[in-house]
Design a protein around this motif. Structure first.
Motif, short mmCIF file in Angstrom:
data_model
loop_
_atom_site.label_atom_id
_atom_site.label_comp_id
_atom_site.label_asym_id
_atom_site.label_seq_id
_atom_site.Cartn_x
_atom_site.Cartn_y
_atom_site.Cartn_z
N UNK A 32 -101.10 -21.04 1.55
CA UNK A 32 -100.67 -22.14 0.68
C UNK A 32 -99.81 -23.13 1.46
N UNK A 33 -100.29 -24.35 1.54
CA UNK A 33 -99.59 -25.42 2.25
C UNK A 33 -100.06 -26.73 1.61
N UNK A 34 -99.27 -27.28 0.69
CA UNK A 34 -99.69 -28.49 -0.03
C UNK A 34 -99.94 -29.70 0.86
N UNK A 35 -99.50 -29.66 2.12
CA UNK A 35 -99.74 -30.79 3.02
C UNK A 35 -101.13 -30.74 3.65
N UNK A 36 -101.81 -29.62 3.51
CA UNK A 36 -103.16 -29.46 4.05
C UNK A 36 -104.19 -30.00 3.06
N UNK A 37 -105.21 -30.64 3.55
CA UNK A 37 -106.20 -31.28 2.66
C UNK A 37 -106.86 -30.30 1.70
N UNK A 38 -107.14 -29.08 2.14
CA UNK A 38 -107.80 -28.12 1.27
C UNK A 38 -106.90 -27.65 0.12
N UNK A 39 -105.59 -27.93 0.22
CA UNK A 39 -104.65 -27.61 -0.86
C UNK A 39 -104.09 -28.89 -1.50
N UNK A 46 -99.73 -26.96 -11.06
CA UNK A 46 -98.34 -27.09 -11.52
C UNK A 46 -98.25 -27.97 -12.75
N UNK A 47 -99.12 -28.95 -12.82
CA UNK A 47 -99.11 -29.86 -13.97
C UNK A 47 -99.48 -29.14 -15.27
N UNK A 86 -94.12 -32.44 -0.94
CA UNK A 86 -95.23 -33.19 -1.54
C UNK A 86 -95.31 -32.90 -3.04
N UNK A 87 -94.87 -31.72 -3.44
CA UNK A 87 -94.92 -31.32 -4.85
C UNK A 87 -93.74 -31.86 -5.65
N UNK A 88 -92.77 -32.46 -4.99
CA UNK A 88 -91.57 -32.94 -5.66
C UNK A 88 -91.87 -33.86 -6.85
N UNK A 89 -92.72 -34.89 -6.71
CA UNK A 89 -92.94 -35.80 -7.85
C UNK A 89 -93.44 -35.11 -9.12
N UNK A 90 -94.36 -34.19 -8.98
CA UNK A 90 -94.89 -33.52 -10.18
C UNK A 90 -93.84 -32.61 -10.79
N UNK A 91 -93.08 -31.92 -9.96
CA UNK A 91 -92.03 -31.04 -10.48
C UNK A 91 -90.93 -31.86 -11.16
N UNK A 92 -90.52 -32.94 -10.53
CA UNK A 92 -89.47 -33.79 -11.10
C UNK A 92 -89.92 -34.39 -12.42
N UNK A 93 -91.16 -34.87 -12.48
CA UNK A 93 -91.69 -35.48 -13.70
C UNK A 93 -91.72 -34.49 -14.86
#
Length: 174
Positions: A32-39, A46-47, A86-93
């Motif tokens: 798991x690495x959200x910066x990688x294209x496959x993830x 999370x949404x 990279x996941x910060x915006x969705x978590x913050x929202x």
């Protein structure tokens, strides 16, 4: 047991109800690495989390390679924070916080992290491969028994000693 395409739309279809009702969610995938294209579409999962104050844990391991073919084990804490930020915006929202665990994978005395799981307070699911997306590929998901669920959950507790924790941080930072 179900077999589904390795596509975000299919992951969301099968996890929508579970994740919207769950008070805690553990995503365990050694790559798991959200910066990688496959993830790159992982944030859609999370949404789906709808419960306010739901506990979210993201578990990965320092294995595999990055875009420049360098082993990820060479990454330091700041590199990992940047990758998961990279996941910060969705978590913050959604007013959510995720705790990230990066487990050591190259220690010869430790067991190697291989299997992938989604563990919630409602159900545990074992997966034949991770949360990455891949055209023309399928993944098999199986519901865990209570005994296996509890063992898996305990194995990924920082004090369990099953694996060696290398880094641990929050997104967003508290």
């Amino acid at each position: 047991m179900i077999q589904i395409p390795k596509q975000t739309i299919d992951y969301c279809q099968h996890l929508r109800l579970i994740l919207s009702c769950a008070n805690s969610v553990m995503f365990i995938d050694p790559y798991l690495d959200p910066s990688q294209s496959q993830y790159g579409e992982f944030y859609h999962l999370l949404n789906l989390v709808k419960q306010p104050y739901a506990r979210i844990e993201l578990h990965s391991a320092v294995k595999g390679q990055d875009q420049s073919n360098m082993y990820r084990s060479t990454l330091d804490l700041q590199d990992w924070i940047k990758r998961f930020s990279i996941l910060y915006p969705i978590l913050k929202a959604k007013n959510l916080v995720a705790e990230v665990f990066i487990w050591q994978d190259f220690d010869p005395d430790d067991q190697k992290i291989h299997d992938r799981y989604i563990l919630t307070d409602l159900v545990g699911i074992s997966m034949t491969s991770g949360f990455n997306i891949q055209a023309n590929a399928e993944v098999t998901w199986s519901r865990q028994t209570k005994k296996i669920y509890e063992k898996t959950q305990n194995d990924f507790h920082p004090n369990a000693g099953t694996y060696t924790l290398k880094y641990n941080f929050m997104i967003p930072k508290e």
